[in-house]
Design a protein around this motif. Structure first.
Motif, PDB file in Angstrom:
ATOM      1  N   GLN A  89      -9.094  13.537   2.969  1.00  0.00           N
ATOM      2  CA  GLN A  89      -9.583  14.144   1.721  1.00  0.00           C
ATOM      3  C   GLN A  89      -8.801  15.423   1.437  1.00  0.00           C
ATOM      4  OE1 GLN A  89     -11.860  12.855  -0.410  1.00  0.00           O
ATOM      5  NE2 GLN A  89     -11.761  11.067   0.958  1.00  0.00           N
ATOM      6  N   GLU A 121       8.112   9.734   2.074  1.00  0.00           N
ATOM      7  CA  GLU A 121       6.716   9.642   2.518  1.00  0.00           C
ATOM      8  C   GLU A 121       6.490   8.429   3.399  1.00  0.00           C
ATOM      9  OE1 GLU A 121       3.812  10.471  -0.723  1.00  0.00           O
ATOM     10  OE2 GLU A 121       5.612  10.695  -1.950  1.00  0.00           O
ATOM     11  N   TYR A 122       7.340   7.397   3.240  1.00  0.00           N
ATOM     12  CA  TYR A 122       7.193   6.193   4.055  1.00  0.00           C
ATOM     13  C   TYR A 122       7.916   6.328   5.382  1.00  0.00           C
ATOM     14  CZ  TYR A 122       5.053   3.865   0.104  1.00  0.00           C
ATOM     15  OH  TYR A 122       4.198   3.523  -0.906  1.00  0.00           O
ATOM     16  N   GLU A 153      -1.795  13.166   3.878  1.00  0.00           N
ATOM     17  CA  GLU A 153      -1.704  11.836   3.279  1.00  0.00           C
ATOM     18  C   GLU A 153      -1.540  10.776   4.370  1.00  0.00           C
ATOM     19  OE1 GLU A 153       0.669  10.483  -0.567  1.00  0.00           O
ATOM     20  OE2 GLU A 153       2.032  10.611   1.143  1.00  0.00           O
ATOM     21  N   LYS A 154      -0.945  11.172   5.466  1.00  0.00           N
ATOM     22  CA  LYS A 154      -0.571  10.210   6.502  1.00  0.00           C
ATOM     23  C   LYS A 154      -0.287  10.946   7.810  1.00  0.00           C
ATOM     24  CE  LYS A 154       3.678   7.510   7.301  1.00  0.00           C
ATOM     25  NZ  LYS A 154       4.835   6.895   6.599  1.00  0.00           N
ATOM     26  N   HIS A 185       5.263   7.659  -5.503  1.00  0.00           N
ATOM     27  CA  HIS A 185       5.516   8.071  -4.122  1.00  0.00           C
ATOM     28  C   HIS A 185       7.009   8.214  -3.895  1.00  0.00           C
ATOM     29  CE1 HIS A 185       1.416   7.732  -2.880  1.00  0.00           C
ATOM     30  NE2 HIS A 185       1.333   6.473  -3.252  1.00  0.00           N
ATOM     31  N   VAL A 235     -10.073   7.783  -6.863  1.00  0.00           N
ATOM     32  CA  VAL A 235     -11.047   8.868  -6.835  1.00  0.00           C
ATOM     33  C   VAL A 235     -12.394   8.306  -7.244  1.00  0.00           C
ATOM     34  CG1 VAL A 235     -11.673  11.118  -7.769  1.00  0.00           C
ATOM     35  CG2 VAL A 235      -9.261  10.524  -7.444  1.00  0.00           C
ATOM     36  N   PHE A 257     -15.332   1.862  -7.899  1.00  0.00           N
ATOM     37  CA  PHE A 257     -14.429   2.030  -9.031  1.00  0.00           C
ATOM     38  C   PHE A 257     -14.349   3.459  -9.483  1.00  0.00           C
ATOM     39  CE2 PHE A 257     -12.901  -2.037 -10.532  1.00  0.00           C
ATOM     40  CZ  PHE A 257     -11.701  -1.567 -11.033  1.00  0.00           C
ATOM     41  N   ARG A 304     -14.364  12.020  -4.392  1.00  0.00           N
ATOM     42  CA  ARG A 304     -13.678  11.823  -3.126  1.00  0.00           C
ATOM     43  C   ARG A 304     -12.581  10.780  -3.317  1.00  0.00           C
ATOM     44  NH1 ARG A 304     -15.120  10.266   1.260  1.00  0.00           N
ATOM     45  NH2 ARG A 304     -14.919  12.104   2.585  1.00  0.00           N
ATOM     46  N   LEU A 305     -11.567  10.809  -2.465  1.00  0.00           N
ATOM     47  CA  LEU A 305     -10.602   9.723  -2.434  1.00  0.00           C
ATOM     48  C   LEU A 305     -11.244   8.579  -1.657  1.00  0.00           C
ATOM     49  CD1 LEU A 305      -7.209  11.495  -1.624  1.00  0.00           C
ATOM     50  CD2 LEU A 305      -8.044  10.667  -3.818  1.00  0.00           C
ATOM     51  N   THR A 306     -11.207   7.375  -2.217  1.00  0.00           N
ATOM     52  CA  THR A 306     -11.782   6.218  -1.535  1.00  0.00           C
ATOM     53  C   THR A 306     -10.690   5.165  -1.384  1.00  0.00           C
ATOM     54  OG1 THR A 306     -13.891   6.674  -2.622  1.00  0.00           O
ATOM     55  CG2 THR A 306     -13.629   4.499  -1.632  1.00  0.00           C
ATOM     56  N   ARG A 307     -10.622   4.552  -0.202  1.00  0.00           N
ATOM     57  CA  ARG A 307      -9.629   3.507   0.039  1.00  0.00           C
ATOM     58  C   ARG A 307     -10.168   2.199  -0.517  1.00  0.00           C
ATOM     59  NH1 ARG A 307      -6.042   4.969   4.008  1.00  0.00           N
ATOM     60  NH2 ARG A 307      -6.530   6.734   5.389  1.00  0.00           N
ATOM     61  N   GLY A 351       0.822  -1.205   0.000  1.00  0.00           N
ATOM     62  CA  GLY A 351       0.000   0.000   0.000  1.00  0.00           C
ATOM     63  C   GLY A 351       0.852   1.249   0.000  1.00  0.00           C
ATOM     64  N   GLY A 352       0.244   2.375  -0.221  1.00  0.00           N
ATOM     65  CA  GLY A 352       0.938   3.655  -0.241  1.00  0.00           C
ATOM     66  C   GLY A 352       1.085   4.218   1.168  1.00  0.00           C
ATOM     67  N   PRO A 353       1.690   5.422   1.288  1.00  0.00           N
ATOM     68  CA  PRO A 353       1.833   6.032   2.615  1.00  0.00           C
ATOM     69  C   PRO A 353       0.442   6.359   3.188  1.00  0.00           C
ATOM     70  CG  PRO A 353       3.010   7.275   0.915  1.00  0.00           C
ATOM     71  CD  PRO A 353       2.210   6.256   0.216  1.00  0.00           C
ATOM     72  N   GLY A 354       0.239   6.025   4.480  1.00  0.00           N
ATOM     73  CA  GLY A 354      -1.041   6.342   5.102  1.00  0.00           C
ATOM     74  C   GLY A 354      -2.177   5.401   4.729  1.00  0.00           C
ATOM     75  N   ARG A 389     -12.696  -3.691  -3.073  1.00  0.00           N
ATOM     76  CA  ARG A 389     -13.788  -3.353  -2.145  1.00  0.00           C
ATOM     77  C   ARG A 389     -13.345  -2.200  -1.261  1.00  0.00           C
ATOM     78  NH1 ARG A 389     -17.910  -5.912  -4.612  1.00  0.00           N
ATOM     79  NH2 ARG A 389     -17.374  -8.092  -5.066  1.00  0.00           N
ATOM     80  N   PHE A 445     -11.952  18.753  -6.269  1.00  0.00           N
ATOM     81  CA  PHE A 445     -11.350  17.708  -7.090  1.00  0.00           C
ATOM     82  C   PHE A 445     -11.359  18.056  -8.550  1.00  0.00           C
ATOM     83  CE2 PHE A 445     -10.302  14.011  -4.535  1.00  0.00           C
ATOM     84  CZ  PHE A 445      -9.258  13.587  -5.316  1.00  0.00           C
TER      85      PHE A 445
END
Lengths: 247, 247, 247, 247, 247, 247
Positions: free
Chosen positions: B226, B191-192, B216-217, B187, A204, A246, A208-211, A32-35, A228, B246
């Motif tokens: 967001q 950031e990590y 971000e974190k 990234h 996005v 998506f 919104r940003l969605t995890r 995964g990315g940071p955060g 999901r 956005f």
């Protein structure tokens, strides 16, 4: 949940894993990315294993001081220290040698050359013996693989690490840092070596940003490979296995 | 605002940080493009800390002459000199050795080889003692990390720097320059490593460029991840935590 | 227009710069693609400075022969020679040593190794003394920075150059060549070092290519950072600060 | 058409060049992809110069055998041989040394190391004397620049070449091969060094590939920098300066 | 079809080539992706040449065993063996030396160093003499060019090869492998050196993958440079010169 | 299904392969991302070959322990052990030498240098003799090719491997890992060398990830080269040859 599988301890995740969880003894890459909550995912996996499934675990840190990790996780109300005292959890720091600041500059390089597969393997073995671990987390594996500049060497080191885990029988998570983003990113070689791959990303959706949580791969198991949504709640990571998402 | 956290001093930002602010003693990466207001953010963090929260701070410059920084910030009506005289703020220049122009060409390389982690660490220690600092800013960290051509060395140097900050207990901002742009950028390794990451970027919205602030974190804290609009006003940086934005 | 700022001499540009112009003594990066009018911008800045604001200036060429530059600019009806005779303008050629063609091939490399920061600094100093310059242009800075293959060396050389300009008190434009195009280009390191950045680009709008002028950054000044259309007219560059433009 | 400019000889192109043509003595980069008509453009420029404007010219080939070029151009009904006999045109082959096949393998490398700026400059000088040339074409310049692996050396060699052309007073076209495609390609360094840049590209419009002609840059001249459609007809290249075209 | 041109033997292709075909003696690059029918195109060109136009040909394989090629082509009902016996076709294998498996590992490197331009040229010369060839195919040329790591050497080797073909008077196809895909791919240097370039690609149209045939370049000939659909039928490759196709 | 072809054993796949299957003795590249079912495809090909077509096969693993592969495949109800005992299937592990963990670090490099073409070829030969194999799988071929840093060496090693398979007459699958994703990925060199290429990818369709099966190439056979959906069911891989699918 039969004996060949073990629960992730992540709400909603087992449902995506065919109601079964993770095959015991497998090495799962959690990228995964940071955060994105990689460490939260890892600690939640260990905590629930020790607290609910009687599966002791060890957290092997290659970066952050375990004391900080525990402090950061306190907000979830998981009593990690208690489990540590009960020898159901162990936190091991195998990050490169520390020295007094004044000497650092010089020793950085040295520390780098020293730290290799063998050191990590010994830490794992001792940790497993100490708490009779059934679960192991390495966070992050990235710092380990980066040390092999040659791609083939890197692949071999990773393969040997996974083969060793196989022998221990411990289910393990290898926490990995995603560099590229988006759905068209290049695949990283670890994704091919690990027996399972779980992605924690952000897209996005509806402005919104969605995890999103996605099981990209899980050997020996029929899984739902659709992304999901998930959140980081006051109880830890929660995945919503019936919602679609998506960009 | 309990004792484990400290205010950013940025209007609207604390609200995004769960009404709490930044965990004390953490290293926060503040990354943005040219003209995004990174230095304004940093000075505002130090000024409010010293003026309103009784938290003295030091500004460690790796690039611009601190005198110029103070001059550029004068438009915000922050009386930095007064705080400096009161020993509540210190401005430290650790940019590579200066020599008379005629000798420069030759010494550039030398200056480069000389400047390393240790020099930066000493400057930090002295600065902290001088004003009993609770807050530290390094602006920009980029010049420091660039000096380690090997990626692993770079990661180790950054980790050691952050570990040292942890010991001092000072909350600190590491100002970083974003090379890539857009939401699909790669990234950066910092950031990590940082315990928190705040992004200052620009997106196109409704045919205009809009500045966006995003946490971000932030380890150990539940935050709103967001992106939110921000502006650079006559009072400094202002974030609008309830507006959505956005492309 | 108070004493801390000086007019760009570009119609419409000062309005975008908070009605003030450029902070005196600052180094402004003017970056654009081929045919974007970078040199026109530079000469217009010098011409108006000398002709209207009693600020003598020097044009330091690292590429084109100054005689050609003057010839190309003749179409704008700016009497550069007159200002030159009045010692209000100076055109200096510091491009690498010229030798007779027959010897060239061999000397190219040599010429390259010779030409470094110091030579440029001396040319600047002499030029400033000669006309008591308040304005300086280096066109293009690209050829200078390219000579430092190591990124850190390049950054240091650029920082030293800007620091020296700071001492002279001369407002200066560093003309830079944009390699990447589009809004998602990577940022160039010079954009972080310069105290101001002005971009001259081209976008597609309403099925036409449109030239856009954007102040990406201007330390110590509140500016309009929205892109605005501009043209190269018979009077030189004209910016339209109230029109919006976007692809 | 006053004396400072000379016609391109390309139908419709002069209109785009402010009704004037190309400034005499300038070096114009003509860049296009395979099959874009670069060589046709070059020969048409030379043919019309010699046949209609009494400007003799030389074609310097760095790749194709001039005999083949002449043969390929025969379809346009331009009597090149006649002009050659009248000493109004000269075709010069400066491509690397030819040797019998059996020896080739070995000599390729040698031929490469030998061929440098000086050889090209001598060929140009002799050619100019031979026909009292006012126009010169180098086709393609790419093979020349590729021989300088170091970017700075390459820039210097190109600058010196253009400076030499300046002295001869000959208007010249440097034919260049575009590697990248699309409007967002990276700019090539030659585009900054040449005094003019003409692009021959292909875009998709109304479900067809359309050829577009664009004057990206022309020092000392006000030009229409909009892309315009062109075709390769039985009379050579024809540009349509009043039609608009965009993907 | 006059004497300066020769038919491709590909249904529909000659129509796109101005009803004429390929200029005799030219080197045509036929570039396509895997499965695009490059080899089918090549064999069809040779077969029809030998069977219908009394132009014997040779197929020079740098990769696949000619026996396999013949077998794979059998489905098209072309009696290649008969033409081979009649000395109207020759299949030559110049792929690197074969040795018994057990020795291979060691010899691979050696084989590589050995195989160079000269070997290919001799094979061509002998082949041409053997069947009095008028047509030649090299399939694929990629393996040949890859052996020159230096770009300039590679260009020279390719130029020399094409120059030699010019002397033989044989019309020849150089089969090339496309790495990049899409319309915005980078151009490959071979596209500039060959006298003609034919692209065999695949695009998405109406939710299907569609094969497109495009004559990107054909020196000395007016061609239709629009992409046209093609198929691989039981009679070989068929191009539809009047249909339009675009993604 | 005549004697020149053999069934893939994958439901629906033969229909796409012209109702025929794979040409006997060919090397087919099966390329896909992580979790795309590459190994399932390979084992299903071997299982059905041995169980239904009386074609014994060998599975040569360069990565995962064959015991794990068998375990993971158990969910499909294929009795692999039975076939193994009947000498109709063999599972061979040619992954680099294993040593006790404590010695690993040192031997990794050694193991790498040792493992080369010859070792793989011997394993293949022995395996074929042992079960009179008609089918062979190498999973994954990637680890093999990665060991040749030089591109030309890599191509030659791959060519020799395929040539050897040709001699054995065994139909074989070379399992390959896709790095790039999306339809515009760069082609990998193996796609040109293999006699057939089958892609297993994932695209977004109707807001879901959909698996697509595509025969990119199959020498000597007329195939449907359109992408078709597939799933991994409890019976293994199932392709739907009549459904269309596109993003």
């Amino acid at each position: 949940m039969n004996d060949d599988y073990t629960s992730t301890g992540i709400a909603g995740a087992d449902k995506i894993l065919g109601e079964k969880g993770i095959p015991r003894g497998h090495s799962i890459l959690v990228a995964g990315g940071p955060g994105s909550g990689k460490t939260t995912f890892a600690i939640q996996f260990l905590y629930r294993g020790a607290a609910e499934y009687n599966e002791p675990g060890i957290y092997i840190s290659l970066d952050e001081d375990p004391e900080d990790v525990k402090k950061n996780m306190s907000k979830f109300g998981w009593d990690l220290s208690k489990l540590e005292q009960e020898k159901k959890l162990a936190f091991i720091n195998v990050s490169p040698v520390r020295v007094t600041s004044s000497e650092k500059a010089g020793l950085i390089q040295l520390g780098m050359k020293e730290f290799k597969l063998i050191k990590l393997l010994e830490a794992i073995r001792e940790g497993i013996e100490e708490v009779r671990a059934r679960r192991v987390v390495i966070d992050p594996i990235t710092i380990f693989t980066l040390q092999y500049p040659d791609e083939v060497e890197r692949i071999y080191a990773m393969r040997d690490l996974i083969a060793d885990f196989r022998k221990t029988g411990c289910t393990n998570l290898l926490i990995s840092e995603l560099r590229g983003t988006g759905l068209d990113r290049e695949h990283q070689f670890e994704e091919y070596l690990a027996q399972g791959v779980i992605l924690l990303r952000t897209v996005v959706k509806d402005d919104r940003l969605t995890r999103i949580f996605q099981v990209e791969k899980m050997r020996g198991l029929e899984v739902d490979n659709q992304p999901r949504p998930y959140n980081i709640t006051s109880n830890g990571i929660e995945v919503y296995p019936t919602l679609t998402v998506f960009k």
